[in-house]
Write a protein that holds these residues in place. Structure first.
Motif, PDB file in Angstrom:
ATOM      1  N   ARG A  49       0.829  -1.211   0.000  1.00 55.50           N
ATOM      2  CA  ARG A  49       0.000   0.000   0.000  1.00 55.50           C
ATOM      3  C   ARG A  49       0.866   1.264   0.000  1.00 55.50           C
ATOM      4  NH1 ARG A  49      -3.497  -3.062   3.491  1.00 55.50           N
ATOM      5  NH2 ARG A  49      -2.442  -2.185   5.323  1.00 55.50           N
ATOM      6  N   ILE A  50       2.019   1.197   0.690  1.00 49.38           N
ATOM      7  CA  ILE A  50       2.921   2.358   0.711  1.00 49.38           C
ATOM      8  C   ILE A  50       3.449   2.629  -0.697  1.00 49.38           C
ATOM      9  CG2 ILE A  50       5.102   3.277   1.615  1.00 49.38           C
ATOM     10  CD1 ILE A  50       4.579   1.581   4.136  1.00 49.38           C
ATOM     11  N   GLU A  51       3.830   1.560  -1.430  1.00 48.39           N
ATOM     12  CA  GLU A  51       4.323   1.757  -2.799  1.00 48.39           C
ATOM     13  C   GLU A  51       3.203   2.193  -3.734  1.00 48.39           C
ATOM     14  OE1 GLU A  51       6.730  -1.039  -4.819  1.00 48.39           O
ATOM     15  OE2 GLU A  51       8.402  -0.902  -3.400  1.00 48.39           O
ATOM     16  N   GLU A  52       1.960   1.933  -3.353  1.00 50.54           N
ATOM     17  CA  GLU A  52       0.833   2.334  -4.192  1.00 50.54           C
ATOM     18  C   GLU A  52       0.456   3.807  -4.017  1.00 50.54           C
ATOM     19  OE1 GLU A  52      -2.223  -0.369  -3.131  1.00 50.54           O
ATOM     20  OE2 GLU A  52      -1.269  -2.104  -4.101  1.00 50.54           O
ATOM     21  N   ASN A  53       0.470   4.282  -2.741  1.00 49.52           N
ATOM     22  CA  ASN A  53      -0.022   5.652  -2.502  1.00 49.52           C
ATOM     23  C   ASN A  53       0.983   6.586  -1.828  1.00 49.52           C
ATOM     24  OD1 ASN A  53      -0.076   4.975   0.271  1.00 49.52           O
ATOM     25  ND2 ASN A  53      -2.178   4.211   0.108  1.00 49.52           N
ATOM     26  N   GLY A  54       2.126   6.056  -1.394  1.00 52.03           N
ATOM     27  CA  GLY A  54       3.148   6.903  -0.778  1.00 52.03           C
ATOM     28  C   GLY A  54       2.825   7.372   0.626  1.00 52.03           C
ATOM     29  N   GLN A  55       1.787   6.845   1.248  1.00 52.18           N
ATOM     30  CA  GLN A  55       1.388   7.265   2.592  1.00 52.18           C
ATOM     31  C   GLN A  55       1.894   6.270   3.634  1.00 52.18           C
ATOM     32  OE1 GLN A  55      -0.125  10.089   3.246  1.00 52.18           O
ATOM     33  NE2 GLN A  55      -0.599  10.675   1.130  1.00 52.18           N
ATOM     34  N   THR A  56       2.555   6.786   4.677  1.00 53.78           N
ATOM     35  CA  THR A  56       3.012   5.948   5.775  1.00 53.78           C
ATOM     36  C   THR A  56       3.226   6.827   6.990  1.00 53.78           C
ATOM     37  OG1 THR A  56       4.659   4.291   6.450  1.00 53.78           O
ATOM     38  CG2 THR A  56       5.453   6.164   5.163  1.00 53.78           C
ATOM     39  N   SER A  57       3.741   6.260   8.063  1.00 52.00           N
ATOM     40  CA  SER A  57       4.072   7.060   9.247  1.00 52.00           C
ATOM     41  C   SER A  57       5.504   7.556   9.127  1.00 52.00           C
ATOM     42  CB  SER A  57       3.920   6.222  10.516  1.00 52.00           C
ATOM     43  OG  SER A  57       4.914   5.204  10.551  1.00 52.00           O
ATOM     44  N   ILE A  58       5.807   8.618   9.836  1.00 53.37           N
ATOM     45  CA  ILE A  58       7.176   9.143   9.768  1.00 53.37           C
ATOM     46  C   ILE A  58       8.158   8.146  10.368  1.00 53.37           C
ATOM     47  CG2 ILE A  58       7.033  10.398  11.982  1.00 53.37           C
ATOM     48  CD1 ILE A  58       8.731  12.599  10.558  1.00 53.37           C
ATOM     49  N   ARG A  59       7.698   7.361  11.354  1.00 54.54           N
ATOM     50  CA  ARG A  59       8.561   6.331  11.959  1.00 54.54           C
ATOM     51  C   ARG A  59       8.911   5.266  10.921  1.00 54.54           C
ATOM     52  NH1 ARG A  59       7.165   1.644  15.354  1.00 54.54           N
ATOM     53  NH2 ARG A  59       8.980   1.095  16.655  1.00 54.54           N
ATOM     54  N   TYR A  60       7.913   4.833  10.154  1.00 54.65           N
ATOM     55  CA  TYR A  60       8.155   3.823   9.126  1.00 54.65           C
ATOM     56  C   TYR A  60       9.037   4.399   8.011  1.00 54.65           C
ATOM     57  CZ  TYR A  60       6.935  -0.449   6.541  1.00 54.65           C
ATOM     58  OH  TYR A  60       6.970  -1.671   5.914  1.00 54.65           O
ATOM     59  N   ALA A  61       8.799   5.675   7.644  1.00 58.52           N
ATOM     60  CA  ALA A  61       9.597   6.322   6.603  1.00 58.52           C
ATOM     61  C   ALA A  61      11.056   6.433   7.023  1.00 58.52           C
ATOM     62  CB  ALA A  61       9.029   7.704   6.292  1.00 58.52           C
ATOM     63  N   ASN A  62      11.293   6.766   8.294  1.00 57.16           N
ATOM     64  CA  ASN A  62      12.669   6.845   8.793  1.00 57.16           C
ATOM     65  C   ASN A  62      13.360   5.493   8.699  1.00 57.16           C
ATOM     66  OD1 ASN A  62      13.352   9.546   9.593  1.00 57.16           O
ATOM     67  ND2 ASN A  62      11.822   9.387  11.206  1.00 57.16           N
ATOM     68  N   ALA A  63      12.625   4.425   8.995  1.00 59.71           N
ATOM     69  CA  ALA A  63      13.197   3.082   8.904  1.00 59.71           C
ATOM     70  C   ALA A  63      13.546   2.740   7.454  1.00 59.71           C
ATOM     71  CB  ALA A  63      12.215   2.065   9.475  1.00 59.71           C
ATOM     72  N   LEU A  64      12.647   3.089   6.535  1.00 61.19           N
ATOM     73  CA  LEU A  64      12.920   2.847   5.114  1.00 61.19           C
ATOM     74  C   LEU A  64      14.169   3.596   4.653  1.00 61.19           C
ATOM     75  CD1 LEU A  64       9.310   3.052   3.619  1.00 61.19           C
ATOM     76  CD2 LEU A  64      10.782   1.025   3.632  1.00 61.19           C
ATOM     77  N   ALA A  65      14.285   4.872   5.037  1.00 59.45           N
ATOM     78  CA  ALA A  65      15.449   5.670   4.637  1.00 59.45           C
ATOM     79  C   ALA A  65      16.735   5.057   5.167  1.00 59.45           C
ATOM     80  CB  ALA A  65      15.293   7.100   5.127  1.00 59.45           C
ATOM     81  N   ALA A  66      16.714   4.604   6.420  1.00 62.70           N
ATOM     82  CA  ALA A  66      17.906   4.012   7.024  1.00 62.70           C
ATOM     83  C   ALA A  66      18.300   2.720   6.311  1.00 62.70           C
ATOM     84  CB  ALA A  66      17.663   3.753   8.508  1.00 62.70           C
ATOM     85  N   LEU A  67      17.322   1.879   6.015  1.00 64.86           N
ATOM     86  CA  LEU A  67      17.620   0.590   5.386  1.00 64.86           C
ATOM     87  C   LEU A  67      18.049   0.741   3.933  1.00 64.86           C
ATOM     88  CD1 LEU A  67      14.651  -1.424   6.923  1.00 64.86           C
ATOM     89  CD2 LEU A  67      17.079  -1.845   7.353  1.00 64.86           C
ATOM     90  N   LEU A  68      17.538   1.761   3.243  1.00 64.49           N
ATOM     91  CA  LEU A  68      17.888   1.979   1.842  1.00 64.49           C
ATOM     92  C   LEU A  68      19.113   2.877   1.669  1.00 64.49           C
ATOM     93  CD1 LEU A  68      14.257   2.427   0.465  1.00 64.49           C
ATOM     94  CD2 LEU A  68      15.761   0.453   0.118  1.00 64.49           C
ATOM     95  N   GLY A  69      19.607   3.417   2.798  1.00 62.54           N
ATOM     96  CA  GLY A  69      20.836   4.216   2.755  1.00 62.54           C
ATOM     97  C   GLY A  69      20.688   5.561   2.095  1.00 62.54           C
ATOM     98  N   VAL A  70      19.522   6.210   2.291  1.00 63.92           N
ATOM     99  CA  VAL A  70      19.301   7.531   1.703  1.00 63.92           C
ATOM    100  C   VAL A  70      18.762   8.479   2.767  1.00 63.92           C
ATOM    101  CG1 VAL A  70      18.856   6.602  -0.589  1.00 63.92           C
ATOM    102  CG2 VAL A  70      16.939   6.937   0.986  1.00 63.92           C
ATOM    103  N   SER A  71      18.733   9.761   2.429  1.00 58.39           N
ATOM    104  CA  SER A  71      18.156  10.745   3.331  1.00 58.39           C
ATOM    105  C   SER A  71      16.642  10.745   3.187  1.00 58.39           C
ATOM    106  CB  SER A  71      18.698  12.142   3.022  1.00 58.39           C
ATOM    107  OG  SER A  71      18.241  12.566   1.749  1.00 58.39           O
ATOM    108  N   MET A  72      15.958  11.322   4.163  1.00 54.88           N
ATOM    109  CA  MET A  72      14.509  11.450   4.078  1.00 54.88           C
ATOM    110  C   MET A  72      14.125  12.329   2.888  1.00 54.88           C
ATOM    111  SD  MET A  72      12.687   9.764   6.296  1.00 54.88           S
ATOM    112  CE  MET A  72      11.225  10.685   6.764  1.00 54.88           C
TER     113      MET A  72
END
Length: 440
Positions: A49-72
């Protein structure tokens, strides 16, 4: 009240995930581990659903950024993706398409690349397609977009997601005589264009001119002033990301800055008399501290033996003379001419020790070279470097920094030294009258 959501760029997220060769389920599992949340059957669906609409929590987004090695900012689509990462993404996409064996257009293009360089054919093809995609973002040519859609098999939304290969730059130029706005691609083009603008504006009235550079992120700003005509030029430029609604200003990357700032500074040093750099430091800070440095060499640039500092008795310049030259916007000319007179008195006793035809004088963008003909290899080409002269500012006793100097000024000094050699020089009998070189 529902839980607050945080918007990220779902197309950028998918591209980043694919660059890491992760499936949706694998990335969802990694996020759960990172956050310490329980593993459930709904993990994959939540991520989808996140890849479909881009909506998530900031906590989840921070985790994604950390795991993918990019900035927010990158995850949100605010910053451009790293160029090498974007090319890796396009190369993987092309590889996947080629592996199906059904994309004949791509296969033909790869074959043409391989005929020139088989080893790097796929990478070169990826660069060509990535640049075409980046160009399509700016022009939005429907024919070109349709062609790229057929070639890459991407959706239109995926194709028009932010790209970063060469980068686009917007330049605005304002003065009494020149007013224009331009779009160029690649930081090298920005450097080249800024150099052209400076040369054109200062070529007819260069004396006592100044360039001031500073950052007003995302903008880089230049103020170019020629006092002879009391005309100021303002040059403002920034990177931008094109989208369907227009242009979005974005900050330059560290790679842009790495190439941009030294290049702009070099242009300023080659065209103006006074330069205030991005750090806010101005050179020369005081014309009274200008010096000519003569370094003595043993045949090559890197074999420096000693140096001589020419101060030219500048401190005894009459104040009325300074004022008169300043009124004509020729202060720099006055001080350099004063130093040049001192250079003749200091250097000619050394040059007079050999016949004038043995010396060859040349100049470049930095200074003037005096070479001595090698008896075994006559002519200027293989002559040994003996003296090198360049203009500096003495910021503290025996501490020097380079200052702006135009190549024409070095050519003028080269011409003067040739005239001195042609005129000849009476040797000074008193050794004390000859300035001495000092160890460095």
């Amino acid at each position: 009240m529902g839980r607050p959501t945080f918007k990220i760029d779902q197309h950028r997220l998918r591209a980043l995930r694919e660059e890491k060769n992760l499936t949706q389920a694998a990335l969802a599992f990694l996020v759960a581990q990172h956050l310490g949340t329980p593993e459930t059957e709904t993990l994959s669906r939540h991520y989808q659903r996140i890849e479909e609409n881009g909506q998530t929590s900031i906590r989840y987004a921070n985790a994604l950024a950390a795991l993918l090695g990019v900035s927010m900012a990158v995850l949100q689509g605010i910053d451009d993706p790293d160029p090498s990462a974007y090319l890796d993404h396009i190369e993987k996409l092309i590889g996947d398409q080629l592996s199906t064996g059904t994309n004949h257009a791509l296969q033909d293009m790869l074959a043409k690349q391989a005929s020139r360089d088989e080893t790097s054919a796929l990478r070169y093809l990826a660069e060509d397609i990535a640049e075409a995609i980046e160009g399509a973002l700016l022009v939005r040519n429907p024919v070109k977009i349709a062609e790229l859609l057929r070639l890459t098999r991407l959706s239109e939304a995926e194709l028009l997601a932010p790209a970063n290969v060469r980068g686009f730059w917007f330049i605005s130029v304002r003065s009494r005589t020149i007013n224009c706005t331009e779009v160029v691609d690649a930081v090298s083009s920005v450097n080249y264009r800024i150099g052209e603008i400076m040369r054109e504006f200062l070529s007819h009235h260069p004396h006592d001119s100044s360039v001031r550079m500073w950052r007003d992120r995302p903008w880089v700003r230049l103020e170019i002033y020629r006092p002879r005509t009391r005309d100021r030029m303002h040059v403002d430029f920034t990177r931008f990301q094109p989208h369907a609604g227009g242009l979005k200003w974005i900050d330059s990357s560290w790679r842009d800055d790495f190439f941009l700032e030294p290049g702009i500074t070099e242009h300023a040093f080659a065209n103006a008399d006074v330069v205030t750099g991005f750090s806010g430091h101005t050179v020369p800070g005081d014309l009274h501290r200008l010096r000519l440095i003569v370094t003595e060499h043993d045949g090559h640039y890197d074999k420096v033996l000693r140096r001589m500092v020419i101060r030219g008795d500048i401190d005894n310049l009459p104040e009325t003379v300074e004022d008169n030259f300043a009124a004509e916007c020729l202060s720099r000319v006055l001080f350099v001419n004063w130093l040049t007179a001192g250079l003749r008195m200091a250097l000619m006793p050394y040059l007079a020790r050999r016949p004038a035809p043995d010396w060859h004088v040349t100049s470049d963008a930095v200074g003037v070279n005096i070479t001595l003909e090698n008896p075994r290899f006559p002519g200027p080409v293989l002559a040994d470097l003996r003296y090198r002269i360049h203009l500096v500012e003495e910021t503290m006793p025996s501490e020097f920094v380079h200052v702006p100097v135009r190549e024409k000024d070095n050519v003028d000094l080269q011409t003067k030294i040739k005239e001195w050699l042609a005129e000849g020089y009476d040797r000074i009998d008193t050794a004390d009258s000859v300035p001495e070189f000092e160890p460095i």
